[in-house]
Design a protein around this motif. Sequence first.
Motif, PDB file in Angstrom:
ATOM      1  N   HIS A 136       0.798  -1.301  -0.310  1.00 11.57           N
ATOM      2  CA  HIS A 136      -0.012   0.065   0.055  1.00 11.57           C
ATOM      3  C   HIS A 136       0.958   1.205   0.028  1.00 11.57           C
ATOM      4  N   HIS A 137       2.154   1.112   0.064  1.00 15.37           N
ATOM      5  CA  HIS A 137       3.087   2.406  -0.133  1.00 15.37           C
ATOM      6  C   HIS A 137       3.740   2.329  -1.386  1.00 15.37           C
ATOM      7  N   LEU A 138       3.241   1.287  -2.350  1.00 12.00           N
ATOM      8  CA  LEU A 138       3.999   1.554  -3.695  1.00 12.00           C
ATOM      9  C   LEU A 138       3.072   2.460  -4.643  1.00 12.00           C
ATOM     10  N   ALA A 139       3.795   3.310  -5.294  1.00 14.04           N
ATOM     11  CA  ALA A 139       2.853   4.448  -6.167  1.00 14.04           C
ATOM     12  C   ALA A 139       2.282   3.662  -7.249  1.00 14.04           C
ATOM     13  N   LYS A 140       2.771   2.691  -7.850  1.00 14.64           N
ATOM     14  CA  LYS A 140       2.429   1.717  -8.859  1.00 14.64           C
ATOM     15  C   LYS A 140       2.423   0.572  -8.998  1.00 14.64           C
ATOM     16  N   PRO A 141       1.564   0.010  -8.088  1.00 13.38           N
ATOM     17  CA  PRO A 141       1.586  -1.535  -7.977  1.00 13.38           C
ATOM     18  C   PRO A 141       1.733  -2.439  -9.257  1.00 13.38           C
ATOM     19  N   ARG A 142       1.069  -1.907 -10.213  1.00 12.03           N
ATOM     20  CA  ARG A 142       1.332  -2.566 -11.726  1.00 12.03           C
ATOM     21  C   ARG A 142       2.610  -2.940 -12.052  1.00 12.03           C
ATOM     22  N   LEU A 143       3.577  -1.933 -11.917  1.00 11.04           N
ATOM     23  CA  LEU A 143       5.086  -2.044 -12.113  1.00 11.04           C
ATOM     24  C   LEU A 143       5.672  -3.120 -11.386  1.00 11.04           C
ATOM     25  N   PHE A 144       5.238  -3.131 -10.104  1.00 18.86           N
ATOM     26  CA  PHE A 144       5.771  -4.250  -9.138  1.00 18.86           C
ATOM     27  C   PHE A 144       5.495  -5.500  -9.427  1.00 18.86           C
ATOM     28  N   PHE A 145       3.900  -5.744  -9.761  1.00 21.18           N
ATOM     29  CA  PHE A 145       3.568  -7.053  -9.860  1.00 21.18           C
ATOM     30  C   PHE A 145       4.210  -7.801 -11.327  1.00 21.18           C
ATOM     31  N   ALA A 146       4.609  -6.758 -12.304  1.00 20.31           N
ATOM     32  CA  ALA A 146       5.210  -7.203 -13.581  1.00 20.31           C
ATOM     33  C   ALA A 146       6.768  -7.703 -13.089  1.00 20.31           C
ATOM     34  N   GLU A 147       7.191  -6.876 -12.287  1.00 23.85           N
ATOM     35  CA  GLU A 147       8.573  -7.414 -11.841  1.00 23.85           C
ATOM     36  C   GLU A 147       8.725  -8.374 -10.768  1.00 23.85           C
ATOM     37  N   ALA A 148       7.780  -8.627  -9.791  1.00 25.97           N
ATOM     38  CA  ALA A 148       7.645  -9.855  -9.162  1.00 25.97           C
ATOM     39  C   ALA A 148       7.316 -11.151 -10.046  1.00 25.97           C
ATOM     40  N   GLN A 149       6.484 -11.061 -11.097  1.00 23.88           N
ATOM     41  CA  GLN A 149       6.438 -12.311 -11.891  1.00 23.88           C
ATOM     42  C   GLN A 149       7.782 -12.538 -12.652  1.00 23.88           C
ATOM     43  N   ARG A 150       8.267 -11.500 -12.949  1.00 24.57           N
ATOM     44  CA  ARG A 150       9.618 -11.860 -13.624  1.00 24.57           C
ATOM     45  C   ARG A 150      10.746 -12.313 -12.699  1.00 24.57           C
ATOM     46  N   VAL A 151      10.693 -11.902 -11.369  1.00 22.25           N
ATOM     47  CA  VAL A 151      11.931 -12.408 -10.559  1.00 22.25           C
ATOM     48  C   VAL A 151      11.770 -13.917  -9.834  1.00 22.25           C
ATOM     49  N   LEU A 152      10.412 -14.212  -9.808  1.00 23.52           N
ATOM     50  CA  LEU A 152       9.928 -15.198  -9.091  1.00 23.52           C
ATOM     51  C   LEU A 152      10.289 -16.415  -9.945  1.00 23.52           C
ATOM     52  N   LYS A 153      10.728 -17.698  -9.345  1.00 23.54           N
ATOM     53  CA  LYS A 153      10.850 -18.944 -10.115  1.00 23.54           C
ATOM     54  C   LYS A 153       9.232 -19.672 -10.429  1.00 23.54           C
ATOM     55  N   PRO A 154       9.222 -20.353 -11.563  1.00 23.79           N
ATOM     56  CA  PRO A 154       7.725 -20.909 -11.214  1.00 23.79           C
ATOM     57  C   PRO A 154       7.448 -21.679  -9.874  1.00 23.79           C
ATOM     58  N   GLY A 155       6.241 -21.575  -9.756  1.00 21.85           N
ATOM     59  CA  GLY A 155       5.813 -22.037  -8.056  1.00 21.85           C
ATOM     60  C   GLY A 155       6.352 -21.334  -6.930  1.00 21.85           C
TER      61      GLY A 155
END
Length: 263
Positions: A97-116
Amino acid sequence: MTDVKLREHRALWGRKPALRGVYTDCYQRMVAACRSGRTLELGGGPGNFKTFAGTKDLDVVSTDIVFTPWLDAVCDGHYLPFVDGAFDNIVMFDVLHHLAKPRLFFAEAQRVLKPGGRLVMVEPAITAGSRLFYTFLHPEPVRMAEDPLATGPPDPDRDPFDSNQAFPTLLFRRQRRRFEAAFPALGIRAVRWFSFLAYPLSGGFRPWSLVPARLVDPLLRLEAAIEPYLGRLLGFRMITVLERRPVADEADRCDPGPQERAG
Ligand SMILES: C[S@@+](CC[C@H](N)C(=O)[O-])C[C@H]1O[C@@H](n2cnc3c(N)ncnc32)[C@H](O)[C@@H]1O
């Protein structure tokens, strides 16, 4: 922005047992929701999460957008400086809730997480029971009309403590289908509502507490017993667990949002 506020929070953690009791419950829920392995903590602030990570063999890198000498690295959640598939977990406590643009963060989270891999977040929940407290008795705003998936870059001059406490509720309750459509590779594994009186009575990171420290544990046990029935209606917090799906490249790409689509 300096680390003055985070130093204050760290000092309060040391001298306020009611706060430790309530937040320990949250950190333990986060650890329980992780799988073993490399774990990125975003917005680590006072640096307490790591002390709970040993119970589950989590190899934690603790970061924050603000430099502090007790964390491992400086890192903006909107632009993660890590290779694809680097982590088994990303954990955040009161950070989404402190992130200005959660959309950008979720795209990055999706990228750096391993499958699973898992994204585990404990955040404020706006419910019938908590709304008045968060709106009138908490210093951070609740803006239900703001778009939690707005496109565009974050303002580089934004204070990291600016926030909208409504974001988690908007994303994983009110606009859950919209989130799922935008990030099909981040499956919603669980959303659970919890926390009733102990947290607001503890005062959180404010210097006062209306609950004696010795009553916190019994109160939390009582709250845990009623949360399956009343959490969604009255809870003050929510824990959300997303899991990185191993899907084909095309479906993997997040919905770029109307502006990019139009362009
Ligand atoms: C309410 S504090 C939570 C601190 C901590 N997670 C805890 O357990 O107490 C929010 C934290 O998020 C950090 N933060 C804000 N914007 C951020 C961003 N874009 N990237 C990473 N951290 C951010 C702040 O600096 C602050 O330490």
